[in-house]
Design an enzyme around this catalytic site. Structure first.
Site, PDB file in Angstrom:
ATOM      1  N   SER A   9      68.338  19.539  29.857  1.00 30.80           N
ATOM      2  CA  SER A   9      68.397  20.246  31.138  1.00 30.80           C
ATOM      3  C   SER A   9      68.216  21.728  30.907  1.00 30.80           C
ATOM      4  O   SER A   9      69.038  22.373  30.234  1.00 30.80           O
ATOM      5  CB  SER A   9      69.744  20.007  31.814  1.00 30.80           C
ATOM      6  OG  SER A   9      69.931  20.976  32.829  1.00 30.80           O
ATOM      7  N   HIS A  75      65.318  17.232  39.290  1.00 27.52           N
ATOM      8  CA  HIS A  75      66.553  16.721  39.898  1.00 27.52           C
ATOM      9  C   HIS A  75      66.836  17.572  41.128  1.00 27.52           C
ATOM     10  O   HIS A  75      67.287  18.714  41.013  1.00 27.52           O
ATOM     11  CB  HIS A  75      67.674  16.802  38.854  1.00 27.52           C
ATOM     12  CG  HIS A  75      69.007  16.364  39.359  1.00 27.52           C
ATOM     13  ND1 HIS A  75      70.178  16.608  38.663  1.00 27.52           N
ATOM     14  CD2 HIS A  75      69.375  15.696  40.480  1.00 27.52           C
ATOM     15  CE1 HIS A  75      71.202  16.105  39.343  1.00 27.52           C
ATOM     16  NE2 HIS A  75      70.740  15.557  40.459  1.00 27.52           N
ATOM     17  N   MET A 167      75.114  10.239  38.249  1.00 25.99           N
ATOM     18  CA  MET A 167      75.744  11.499  37.833  1.00 25.99           C
ATOM     19  C   MET A 167      77.081  11.221  37.144  1.00 25.99           C
ATOM     20  O   MET A 167      77.881  10.421  37.630  1.00 25.99           O
ATOM     21  CB  MET A 167      75.994  12.409  39.046  1.00 25.99           C
ATOM     22  CG  MET A 167      74.744  13.014  39.679  1.00 25.99           C
ATOM     23  SD  MET A 167      73.729  13.981  38.551  1.00 25.99           S
ATOM     24  CE  MET A 167      74.856  15.320  38.107  1.00 25.99           C
ATOM     25  N   GLY A 175      77.801  22.342  31.758  1.00 26.59           N
ATOM     26  CA  GLY A 175      78.989  22.554  30.941  1.00 26.59           C
ATOM     27  C   GLY A 175      80.271  21.941  31.459  1.00 26.59           C
ATOM     28  O   GLY A 175      81.356  22.337  31.041  1.00 26.59           O
ATOM     29  N   GLY A 202      75.297  14.975  32.928  1.00 28.88           N
ATOM     30  CA  GLY A 202      76.541  15.715  33.061  1.00 28.88           C
ATOM     31  C   GLY A 202      77.510  15.408  31.938  1.00 28.88           C
ATOM     32  O   GLY A 202      77.983  14.286  31.805  1.00 28.88           O
ATOM     33  N   GLY A 223      72.347  19.407  28.768  1.00 31.79           N
ATOM     34  CA  GLY A 223      72.068  20.829  28.917  1.00 31.79           C
ATOM     35  C   GLY A 223      72.747  21.642  27.845  1.00 31.79           C
ATOM     36  O   GLY A 223      72.136  22.007  26.840  1.00 31.79           O
TER      37      GLY A 223
HETATM   38  C1  DX5 Z   1      74.535  19.513  36.962  1.00 29.05           C
HETATM   39  C2  DX5 Z   1      73.118  19.268  36.528  1.00 29.05           C
HETATM   40  C3  DX5 Z   1      72.979  18.911  35.118  1.00 29.05           C
HETATM   41  C4  DX5 Z   1      73.488  19.954  34.140  1.00 29.05           C
HETATM   42  C5  DX5 Z   1      74.020  19.227  32.954  1.00 29.05           C
HETATM   43  O1  DX5 Z   1      74.556  19.584  38.338  1.00 29.05           O
HETATM   44  O2  DX5 Z   1      72.572  18.208  37.283  1.00 29.05           O
HETATM   45  O3  DX5 Z   1      71.644  18.549  34.816  1.00 29.05           O
HETATM   46  O4  DX5 Z   1      72.517  20.872  33.715  1.00 29.05           O
HETATM   47  O5  DX5 Z   1      74.598  20.139  32.084  1.00 29.05           O
HETATM   48  P1  DX5 Z   1      75.527  19.669  30.879  1.00 29.05           P
HETATM   49  O6  DX5 Z   1      74.708  18.751  30.012  1.00 29.05           O
HETATM   50  O7  DX5 Z   1      75.882  20.950  30.222  1.00 29.05           O
HETATM   51  O8  DX5 Z   1      76.693  18.951  31.495  1.00 29.05           O
HETATM   52 ZN    ZN Z   2      70.630  17.453  36.627  1.00 31.18          ZN
END
Ligand code: DX5
Ligand code: ZN
Length: 245
Positions: A9, A75, A167, A175, A202, A223
């Site tokens: 992400s 997304h 999700m 994060g 997530g 991410g």
């Molecule tokens: C949150 C996003 C995710 C986010 C995930 O709303 O949809 O794609 O970037 O981030 P991490 O992997 O850090 O939880």
């Molecule tokens: Zn996402």
């Protein structure tokens, strides 16, 4: 189950060097780029829109086949998913993943009542396919998985999604802490649909990937775990191994 797909992400990339961050993560072994679009309304955060997608598209070669390397997995955390389909197609999006909650909410209706923006998931999937993108449908942690069965069982191929995103945090921010309580939905989907692309998003990283893999997810968004790593290539490889084992 279908093949493993790792989709970092870019929400956790350095937005001041976004193009370079995108091409680097592909070189480091990523399959797709997960592009988080937030409108400050469906979720309490803002990211970016089509002009930014146009610019980063120039740094990442277009996939040569469906689901191929370099796929832009957008997304769409936005209240009006139908409104942006054509713009994102033109900007370089390959997979348009909208939220079930946005497509079915009465907030998708204009103040005057019936709006052409109000749609239903099946129509929206058909519209995304008509615009030559893959279609994904996402559900938030509070949305039960069984709302998707009627959509996934549709005999009309054009109205069936190519991917479901479950999700594993409340959408809006990177994060956050992984919610294992969402995994039974993944298990349920995998049991019913052995060939379905099931994405989780997530809180995924080296310490949570095994749970997601065991539940049956095959498309992994990460991410902070990728962009925050000392060795992102190693993390990408580790995530892939967990799915393929
Ligand atoms: C949150 C996003 C995710 C986010 C995930 O709303 O949809 O794609 O970037 O981030 P991490 O992997 O850090 O939880
Ligand atoms: Zn996402």
């Amino acid at each position: 189950a279908p093949t493993a797909i790792i989709a970092p992400s870019i929400l956790s990339a350095d937005f001041a060097s976004l193009g370079e961050d995108c091409s680097r993560t592909i070189r480091q072994g990523a399959d797709w780029l997960h592009v988080d679009i937030m409108d400050g309304h469906f979720v309490p955060n803002l990211t970016f829109g089509p002009p930014v997608v146009v610019k980063i598209r120039k740094h990442v070669e277009r996939p040569t086949q469906s689901y191929g390397k370099g796929t832009f997995d957008c997304h769409m955390m936005i209240s009006e998913p139908k409104k942006w389909v054509k713009e994102f197609k033109n900007a370089g999006c390959d997979l348009y993943c909208f939220h079930y909650e946005a497509a079915t909410s009465s907030a998708a209706e204009s103040p005057e009542g019936i709006s052409e923006l109000k749609t239903n998931p099946k129509e929206l999937i058909r519209y995304i396919h008509d615009n030559e993108m893959l279609a994904g449908i996402a559900i938030k942690p509070g949305t039960p998985v069984d709302v998707l069965y009627d959509i996934l069982d549709n005999p009309q191929e054009k109205e069936r999604p190519d991917m479901v995103l479950v999700m594993t945090v409340e959408p809006g921010f990177g994060g956050q802490k992984f919610m294992a309580s969402c995994l039974p939905k993944v298990e349920e989907l995998r049991k019913r649909y052995p060939e379905l692309n099931i994405e989780v998003d997530g809180g995924l990283g080296p310490s949570t990937i095994d749970q997601a893999a065991d539940a049956g997810a095959n498309v992994i968004v990460a991410g902070s775990a990728v962009f925050g790593a000392k060795d992102p290539a190693e993390v990408i490889a580790l995530l892939r191994e967990a799915i393929e084992k």
